[in-house]
Design a protein around this motif. Sequence first.
Motif, PDB file in Angstrom:
ATOM      1  N   GLU A 184      52.367  38.447   1.348  1.00 51.89           N
ATOM      2  CA  GLU A 184      51.997  37.456   0.341  1.00 51.89           C
ATOM      3  C   GLU A 184      50.503  37.492   0.043  1.00 51.89           C
ATOM      4  OE1 GLU A 184      53.157  32.783  -0.382  1.00 51.89           O
ATOM      5  OE2 GLU A 184      53.567  33.727   1.527  1.00 51.89           O
ATOM      6  N   TYR A 185      50.155  37.271  -1.235  1.00 50.23           N
ATOM      7  CA  TYR A 185      48.746  37.154  -1.615  1.00 50.23           C
ATOM      8  C   TYR A 185      48.270  35.795  -1.117  1.00 50.23           C
ATOM      9  CZ  TYR A 185      44.577  38.242  -4.366  1.00 50.23           C
ATOM     10  OH  TYR A 185      43.289  38.565  -4.753  1.00 50.23           O
ATOM     11  N   GLY A 194      43.677  37.088  -0.489  1.00 50.48           N
ATOM     12  CA  GLY A 194      44.334  38.347  -0.845  1.00 50.48           C
ATOM     13  C   GLY A 194      45.388  38.737   0.173  1.00 50.48           C
ATOM     14  N   PHE A 195      45.788  40.011   0.149  1.00 50.98           N
ATOM     15  CA  PHE A 195      46.762  40.510   1.124  1.00 50.98           C
ATOM     16  C   PHE A 195      46.008  40.905   2.378  1.00 50.98           C
ATOM     17  CE2 PHE A 195      48.719  41.547  -2.997  1.00 50.98           C
ATOM     18  CZ  PHE A 195      49.952  40.932  -2.839  1.00 50.98           C
ATOM     19  N   ALA A 223      51.021  39.158  -8.193  1.00 50.55           N
ATOM     20  CA  ALA A 223      50.577  40.174  -7.221  1.00 50.55           C
ATOM     21  C   ALA A 223      51.588  40.285  -6.084  1.00 50.55           C
ATOM     22  CB  ALA A 223      49.194  39.801  -6.684  1.00 50.55           C
ATOM     23  N   THR A 224      52.063  39.127  -5.619  1.00 48.86           N
ATOM     24  CA  THR A 224      53.029  39.122  -4.513  1.00 48.86           C
ATOM     25  C   THR A 224      54.322  39.821  -4.929  1.00 48.86           C
ATOM     26  OG1 THR A 224      52.080  37.086  -3.655  1.00 48.86           O
ATOM     27  CG2 THR A 224      54.308  37.598  -2.939  1.00 48.86           C
ATOM     28  N   GLU A 280      48.476  35.200  -8.454  1.00 58.03           N
ATOM     29  CA  GLU A 280      48.779  35.498  -7.048  1.00 58.03           C
ATOM     30  C   GLU A 280      50.274  35.758  -6.876  1.00 58.03           C
ATOM     31  OE1 GLU A 280      47.184  32.399  -4.585  1.00 58.03           O
ATOM     32  OE2 GLU A 280      45.127  32.831  -5.201  1.00 58.03           O
ATOM     33  N   LYS A 302      41.628  42.313  -1.871  1.00 56.41           N
ATOM     34  CA  LYS A 302      41.563  41.146  -2.756  1.00 56.41           C
ATOM     35  C   LYS A 302      41.029  41.579  -4.114  1.00 56.41           C
ATOM     36  CE  LYS A 302      37.827  39.455   0.291  1.00 56.41           C
ATOM     37  NZ  LYS A 302      37.313  38.362   1.091  1.00 56.41           N
ATOM     38  N   MET A 358      48.191  47.222  -6.304  1.00 53.88           N
ATOM     39  CA  MET A 358      47.121  46.336  -6.792  1.00 53.88           C
ATOM     40  C   MET A 358      46.185  47.101  -7.734  1.00 53.88           C
ATOM     41  SD  MET A 358      47.762  43.373  -5.974  1.00 53.88           S
ATOM     42  CE  MET A 358      49.500  43.820  -6.025  1.00 53.88           C
TER      43      MET A 358
END
Length: 548
Positions: free
Chosen positions: A26-27, A31-32, A96-97, A93, A79, A46
């Motif tokens: 998860e973001y 970030g990750f 991104a996830t 976010e 990130k 990303m």
Amino acid sequence: MPPSSLRVVYAFAREMHPKTSDVFIEYGTAGFRTKANLLEHVVYRMGLLAVIRSRVKNGRTIGMMITASHNLEPDNGVKLVDPDGEMLEQSWEEIATRLANVSDNDLESTTAEIIKQVNADMSLKASVFIGMDTRYTSPRLAAAAANGVIALKGTPKEFGIVTTPMLHYCVKCRNDNTYGTPTEEGYYEKIVGAFKNIRQKLSVWGDYDTTLYVDGANGVGGKKLNIIKKSLGGELDLKLYNLGGNGGKLNLNCGADFVKVSQKAPVGVEHAPFQRVASLDGDGDRLVYYYLNDTDKMNLLDGDRIATLLASYITELVTASEAQDIRLGLVQTAYANGASTAYITKHLKVPVTCVKTGVKHLHHAALSYDIGVYFEANGHGTVIYSDKAKKIIRKIAQEGEPEQRKAAQLLLDFVDITNETVGDAISDLFLVETVLCARGLSAARWLKAYDDLPCRQLKVTVKDRNAISTTDAERQCTAPEGLQTRINELVAPYKHGRSFVRPSGTEDVVRVYAEADTQESADKLAAEVAQAVFDQAGGVGDRPTLPV
Ligand SMILES: CC(=O)N[C@H]1[C@@H](OP(=O)(O)O)O[C@H](CO)[C@@H](O)[C@@H]1O
Ligand SMILES: [Mg+2]
């Protein structure tokens, strides 16, 4: 881009950066972040997303930073940085996830869906700045990031090893050339240049000592200070420790997070009684100070102290310049020491906002002030100045009466030392040194401003940390049912007692915070609350024990 060439992109992704793990990622707060060997496909994806983001922003530059900050060496992370140098917009976010977790087979369709959802014009140019920290896994991940950018026909620019705030700064400068030059050298010119400027206007007096010891956490921040050190002349004499040589391991028993959480001195630093030490974290965006007294007792000057020091000096300069209509405010999180909040409101008479953990929340809240000072207790923070405030100060610096002009000019230098994009250990260090010098303060006298309430942080491992929900800037727990009532019962008997719990956004744990009038009480309260979390929120492993 025609679909056939996109096919090649996804075939390449499967081949070169395959998804090798089914662990959901998860973001999070920053970030990750996870074990480095689980991240290659995430970082590649990303890279794709950064290109899409750049196109949504009309080709403005987006940043990608490969780092796991204060985590230990085996971890890494990524990130994204938005065009004004701030953290990725929160609504992205979830996108991104989603992109990070789809199977290789679904990568093509999911990317197409996202492009459609955010309405990206894929014919536009796209630019992505990529930076990395000193971890041995970072170059490989930075290469995966660049591959992702190239795959969607964006232009990557690799900055190599830089601090996280340097990358934020460069992204901001690339998109707004009034802010500075988008290079590492440009960063030194502006920030270090302004520090040298201001120091020439201030004389060294009182208890201020120009020697500063630094704990570089064996990361990138110390390395960059080693470059800066040579250009400082006699203004500040840096003695640098934990620069990554001599077998020193990144963040291991050293660095800002270790110092703040354990309240212990880091390994690898020589100590002299009362000598102030600045401790950075692994990617150079957090800073705390401390000193040991003549009995080796630890005296910590954390983010709350830095915030109050900066806010009071800025207030002094704003008052001396007689600038009207500038509203200064401070932003903290629930982790801020209760004594600092009382000092800010009662003594400094500055308004305080409390927000959720995570710099993006603090930054956002600080924007509502003309001058917003925001710091997490762990030392992550900065000051942001509105255009309105800058304009007023500039005008006074040119047209005011001599005393007003002098104060306004100092304030302009202070603004230039500040990296307004994000918390920055190097920039913050120069800000703190400026104020200590201007006020003739030693670290011990700085500490006298107020007495911290003793506090303790603990971690509890549970089956699913997201079973914990919170409200009121994380100060109250809404699930599991009954936990908040139990915490209230536990806190009640303690003088100045306060405690709260929340799921971490960067580690698979629930964090417990407690403060009270004595260290013994804070330790006991934290342990009792940790037990309550363990019992009521599905603890795994050993039940936390009470201090003996
Ligand atoms: C208590 C604490 O220090 N939490 C830190 C930590 O977040 P958690 O969500 O608590 O894991 O890492 C974040 C990123 O660096 C930082 O913003 C935050 O303040
Ligand atoms: Mg960091």
